[in-house]
Enzyme design. Structure first.
Site, mmCIF file in Angstrom:
data_model
loop_
_atom_site.group_PDB
_atom_site.id
_atom_site.type_symbol
_atom_site.label_atom_id
_atom_site.label_comp_id
_atom_site.label_asym_id
_atom_site.label_seq_id
_atom_site.Cartn_x
_atom_site.Cartn_y
_atom_site.Cartn_z
ATOM 1 C CG HIS A 198 2.063 2.318 -1.146
ATOM 2 N ND1 HIS A 198 2.395 1.477 -0.100
ATOM 3 C CD2 HIS A 198 3.054 2.166 -2.061
ATOM 4 C CE1 HIS A 198 3.547 0.869 -0.370
ATOM 5 N NE2 HIS A 198 3.966 1.259 -1.553
ATOM 6 C CG HIS A 222 4.382 0.913 -5.219
ATOM 7 N ND1 HIS A 222 5.311 1.539 -4.411
ATOM 8 C CD2 HIS A 222 4.277 1.696 -6.326
ATOM 9 C CE1 HIS A 222 5.750 2.638 -5.004
ATOM 10 N NE2 HIS A 222 5.130 2.753 -6.169
ATOM 11 C CG ASP A 262 5.889 -4.113 -3.290
ATOM 12 O OD1 ASP A 262 5.419 -3.108 -3.862
ATOM 13 O OD2 ASP A 262 6.726 -4.022 -2.377
ATOM 14 C CG HIS A 263 2.750 -2.459 -0.746
ATOM 15 N ND1 HIS A 263 3.109 -2.313 0.572
ATOM 16 C CD2 HIS A 263 3.897 -2.346 -1.466
ATOM 17 C CE1 HIS A 263 4.418 -2.111 0.648
ATOM 18 N NE2 HIS A 263 4.913 -2.127 -0.573
ATOM 19 C CG HIS A 278 6.954 4.888 -1.222
ATOM 20 N ND1 HIS A 278 8.197 4.512 -1.669
ATOM 21 C CD2 HIS A 278 6.126 3.842 -1.504
ATOM 22 C CE1 HIS A 278 8.127 3.294 -2.191
ATOM 23 N NE2 HIS A 278 6.882 2.869 -2.109
ATOM 24 C CG ASP A 323 6.862 0.366 0.734
ATOM 25 O OD1 ASP A 323 6.837 -0.507 1.619
ATOM 26 O OD2 ASP A 323 6.888 0.102 -0.478
ATOM 27 C CG HIS A 362 9.727 -3.577 1.716
ATOM 28 N ND1 HIS A 362 9.759 -4.509 0.703
ATOM 29 C CD2 HIS A 362 8.823 -2.648 1.347
ATOM 30 C CE1 HIS A 362 8.908 -4.147 -0.246
ATOM 31 N NE2 HIS A 362 8.323 -3.014 0.118
HETATM 32 FE FE FE Z 1 6.885 -1.952 -1.174
HETATM 33 ZN ZN ZN Z 2 5.963 0.835 -2.367
#
Ligand code: FE
Ligand code: ZN
Length: 256
Positions: A57, A59, A61-62, A115, A134, A172
């Site tokens: 996805h 975000h 942090d991805h 999410h 996530d 995570h």
């Molecule tokens: Fe994440």
């Molecule tokens: Zn995320």
């Protein structure tokens, strides 16, 4: 048939990246590269050349290192077709039910919104591996930033049909706090109590709790168990339907 070789790379506070290789071809992928440097280091150490970025996805942090890694290696960026405008550098747009060819391996794509609206998961059946970003966490699930409880439940329930031996490579390390929460939702669950103890032990030694097995998630993760009578009893929701129960569990976790 060979299985994917998988290296787990912890980055930032609690993210896991997964560097994967098909042993029978040159295909090398990184799942959800938040940052570039640890990936480049690991590639050098292993003598591998990156061919694919697999995003779950949008975000940061991805996807944070998508462009840098693509520029460095010329790799192909793969992600959710219905969220393509938010996936930096996307080349291959995937949709629900499609098979993604990764060397000689194939991943079935699941669209799993909740999410975010455009979230996908990659299921490598012959490697017993699910990369779910996530969506599903060990003993938890992602926050509903862009979706409804009904959407998220309909996403998670897709995983209930997959084999128990499937390894859940989530993005995570949230497991310890998830475990504390899960104990408030289904304290009667013996498998959960046992898992809680094991998780405490692993984390006290600084060891990862990820991947977990889908079978243990089905047995202990409250977000996969909204039809449990014990959970309904704990929540004071006898007779409620699964989506209502799921929504209540998610709401309680948000303020836990
Ligand atoms: Fe994440
Ligand atoms: Zn995320």
């Amino acid at each position: 048939m060979s299985k994917l070789e998988i290296h787990q790379i912890p980055v930032l506070n609690d993210n896991y990246l997964y560097l994967i290789k098909d042993p029978d071809s040159d295909a090398v992928g990184i799942v959800d590269p938040a940052v570039a440097e640890p990936v480049v280091e690991k590639l050098e150490e292993l003598g591998w050349t990156l061919t694919h970025i697999l995003n779950t996805h949008h975000h940061m942090d991805h996807t944070g290192a998508n462009l840098e890694l693509k520029e460095k290696t010329g790799c192909m960026v793969v992600g959710a077709g219905n969220d393509a405008e938010r996936i930096p550098g996307i080349d291959l747009r995937l949709a629900d039910g499609e098979m993604f060819d990764f060397g000689t391996q194939q991943a079935k794509i699941f669209e799993v919104p909740g999410h975010t609206t455009g979230h996908i998961a990659y299921w490598f059946e012959q490697s017993d591996a699910l990369f779910c970003g996530d969506t599903l966490f060990a003993l938890g699930c992602g926050r509903l930033f862009e979706g409804t409880p009904m959407q998220m439940w309909n996403s998670l329930r897709k995983f209930l049909d997959l084999p128990d031996e499937t390894r859940v490579f989530c993005a995570h390390e949230y497991t310890e706090s998830n475990a504390h929460f899960a104990m408030t939702i289904e304290p009667q669950n013996h498998d959960l109590r046992e898992r809680f103890d094991l998780i405490q032990e692993l984390r006290s030694q600084g060891k990862p709790t990820v991947p977990s097995l889908l079978g243990e998630e089905k047995a202990t993760n409250p977000f996969l168990r909204p039809d449990s009578d014990h959970i309904k009893q704990t929540l004071g929701m006898p007779g409620a339907d699964v989506v209502e129960v799921f929504a209540e569990i998610r709401a309680r976790k948000d303020s836990f």
